[in-house]
Design a protein around this motif. Structure first.
Motif, PDB file in Angstrom:
ATOM      1  N   ALA A 113     -95.879  32.834  18.449  1.00 59.43           N
ATOM      2  CA  ALA A 113     -96.044  34.279  18.350  1.00 59.43           C
ATOM      3  C   ALA A 113     -97.308  34.576  17.564  1.00 59.43           C
ATOM      4  N   THR A 114     -98.148  35.464  18.090  1.00 62.73           N
ATOM      5  CA  THR A 114     -99.341  35.890  17.374  1.00 62.73           C
ATOM      6  C   THR A 114     -99.053  37.216  16.693  1.00 62.73           C
ATOM      7  N   ILE A 115     -99.519  37.326  15.457  1.00 64.52           N
ATOM      8  CA  ILE A 115     -99.268  38.504  14.636  1.00 64.52           C
ATOM      9  C   ILE A 115    -100.611  39.065  14.192  1.00 64.52           C
ATOM     10  N   GLY A 116    -100.819  40.366  14.422  1.00 63.15           N
ATOM     11  CA  GLY A 116    -102.091  40.979  14.073  1.00 63.15           C
ATOM     12  C   GLY A 116    -103.105  40.810  15.171  1.00 63.15           C
ATOM     13  N   GLY A 117    -104.346  41.182  14.893  1.00 63.76           N
ATOM     14  CA  GLY A 117    -105.384  41.112  15.908  1.00 63.76           C
ATOM     15  C   GLY A 117    -106.743  40.875  15.302  1.00 63.76           C
ATOM     16  N   GLY A 118    -107.744  40.757  16.180  1.00 63.77           N
ATOM     17  CA  GLY A 118    -109.109  40.543  15.736  1.00 63.77           C
ATOM     18  C   GLY A 118    -109.267  39.241  14.986  1.00 63.77           C
ATOM     19  N   SER A 119    -109.920  39.308  13.840  1.00 65.82           N
ATOM     20  CA  SER A 119    -110.171  38.111  13.034  1.00 65.82           C
ATOM     21  C   SER A 119    -109.039  37.819  12.057  1.00 65.82           C
ATOM     22  N   GLN A 120    -107.948  38.581  12.128  1.00 70.39           N
ATOM     23  CA  GLN A 120    -106.849  38.407  11.191  1.00 70.39           C
ATOM     24  C   GLN A 120    -105.561  37.950  11.880  1.00 70.39           C
ATOM     25  N   VAL A 121    -105.698  37.230  12.971  1.00 68.94           N
ATOM     26  CA  VAL A 121    -104.516  36.761  13.687  1.00 68.94           C
ATOM     27  C   VAL A 121    -103.838  35.642  12.920  1.00 68.94           C
ATOM     28  N   LYS A 122    -102.522  35.720  12.815  1.00 72.08           N
ATOM     29  CA  LYS A 122    -101.717  34.640  12.265  1.00 72.08           C
ATOM     30  C   LYS A 122    -100.756  34.146  13.344  1.00 72.08           C
ATOM     31  N   ILE A 123    -100.353  32.895  13.208  1.00 71.95           N
ATOM     32  CA  ILE A 123     -99.490  32.281  14.209  1.00 71.95           C
ATOM     33  C   ILE A 123     -98.182  31.839  13.563  1.00 71.95           C
ATOM     34  N   GLU A 124     -97.071  32.212  14.182  1.00 75.98           N
ATOM     35  CA  GLU A 124     -95.774  31.673  13.794  1.00 75.98           C
ATOM     36  C   GLU A 124     -95.217  30.876  14.960  1.00 75.98           C
TER      37      GLU A 124
END
Length: 383
Positions: A113-124
């Motif tokens: 799952a990707t959280i956020g967008g642009g250069s601030q994406v985090k992955i769970e």
């Protein structure tokens, strides 16, 4: 190679408004995202008798079907649902805020799952068997699963360039491994085969996009298609045959659909108009036997959801109008034998609106997400 011919199209376009009454063949109207034409209960009723079956009552960002025909869905709120024999069971703890995308691994055992967008994406990463989430510490862009194991590929900015990384999602202690560096920004990835990762510009009818392939064995980057407006592709499992769409450069509307080779050279123009994101390749097993030996061969099929109203579809800026949900289509589903050109309609009904996206083949059935209600449906494939 035969030219594919398809006729009898129909399309619906999104406008403002809610509670739109059911649309009949030949009409147009508004269908807001997440709402079926007849409301939440009518989708399954309309599916009865049409050859279409609803696989899960949950809205899906992505889905997977196992060998026992259990349907696993990750919802827009991050909840993971298991659907078995019409019953839904939550197998994850609580919702996750800010999810912008999700995808299952090749075997359905993990969900990214990707959280956020642009250069601030985090992955769970969610482990379906252990039923736990794990946050990856690295900020990443455009993460994708490998098609054969639990490796991830993603991009991350390094100085004035962008690095392509891989990461073993099975090992909590694993660190990203840099594969190569590129100069382009805002690219998207598609890991199409064991040794091929595609890197492309985000498609838009207003600008030229290009597509490159990174060979993970040779560590080389090679061009596939260059400077095509609205470029979008999908590929077979070996990245030897692709289906490419690009926009008409003069009008920025409509476009062309081509079968292409792994080097991007055009093989055959397709006389149907749809988007690669509404299609999937499938190697159909064909068993043959002699008196002494038995062997299994395959034939390459392409399943496509094709908008019924070709003229209206061609008048829209593609693919951005569709990807941005400014456009919804009502589709027929076709099975195409790629190298013979034989074509068969496997679903078409005016009783239910089907805007098919995220097509996948599991067993002898073609599954897809219906953008009208966000749920997963399937049709059984011809023998």
């Amino acid at each position: 190679m035969a030219i594919f011919a398809v006729g009898g199209y129909y399309l619906r376009s999104r406008q403002s408004g809610t509670n739109t009454p059911p649309l009949q063949e030949g009409q147009t109207g508004s269908l807001p995202p997440g709402q079926a034409a007849d409301g939440q209960n009518s989708s399954q009723q309309d599916a009865n008798g049409s050859g279409l079956t609803i696989a899960s009552q949950s809205r899906a960002l992505d889905y997977f079907v196992d060998a026992s025909k259990n349907v696993f869905v990750i919802q827009p709120d991050g909840q993971v649902i298991k659907s078995s024999d019409g019953r839904d069971e939550k197998i994850s703890e609580g919702p996750i805020a800010g999810i912008t995308g999700a995808s299952f691994s090749f075997d359905g055992k993990k969900i990214m799952a990707t959280i956020g967008g642009g250069s601030q994406v985090k992955i769970e990463i969610f482990d379906v068997e252990q039923k736990i989430w794990r946050l990856l510490p690295n900020i990443a862009q455009s993460p994708v699963w490998s098609p054969y194991n639990h490796q991830l590929a993603f991009l991350s900015k390094v100085g004035d360039s962008t690095a392509l990384y891989t990461l073993n999602a099975d090992d909590p202690k694993a660190k990203p491994v840099e594969a190569t560096r590129i100069r382009q920004q805002d690219m998207v990835l598609d890991w199409v085969s064991r040794s091929k990762i595609l890197l492309g510009d985000a498609p838009n009818s207003q600008w030229a996009s290009s597509l490159w392939v990174f060979d993970t064995a040779k560590k080389t980057v090679s061009p596939v298609l260059l400077d095509k407006n609205g470029l979008q592709t999908t590929w077979d499992s070996s990245q030897t045959t692709g289906f490419a769409f690009y926009s008409n450069e003069n009008s920025y509307t409509g476009g062309q659909a081509w079968l292409i080779g792994q080097d991007g050279k055009r093989i055959q123009r397709m006389n149907l108009l749809t988007l690669p994101s509404k299609c999937v390749f499938y190697d159909k097993p064909i068993s043959s036997a002699t008196s002494t030996t038995a062997s299994e061969k395959t034939t390459l099929l392409l399943f496509c959801a094709v908008p019924r109203d070709k003229q209206a579809f061609e008048n829209k800026p593609l693919p951005d109008a569709y990807l941005e949900k400014d456009l919804f289509t009502s589709d027929d589903l076709f099975e195409i034998e790629v190298f013979s050109g034989n074509l068969e309609n496997i679903f078409g009904s005016s009783k239910i609106g089907v805007d098919a996206d995220n097509l996948k083949v599991f067993g002898n059935s073609l599954f897809f997400t219906n953008r009208f209600d966000g749920k997963v449906y399937y049709v059984n494939l011809p023998a």
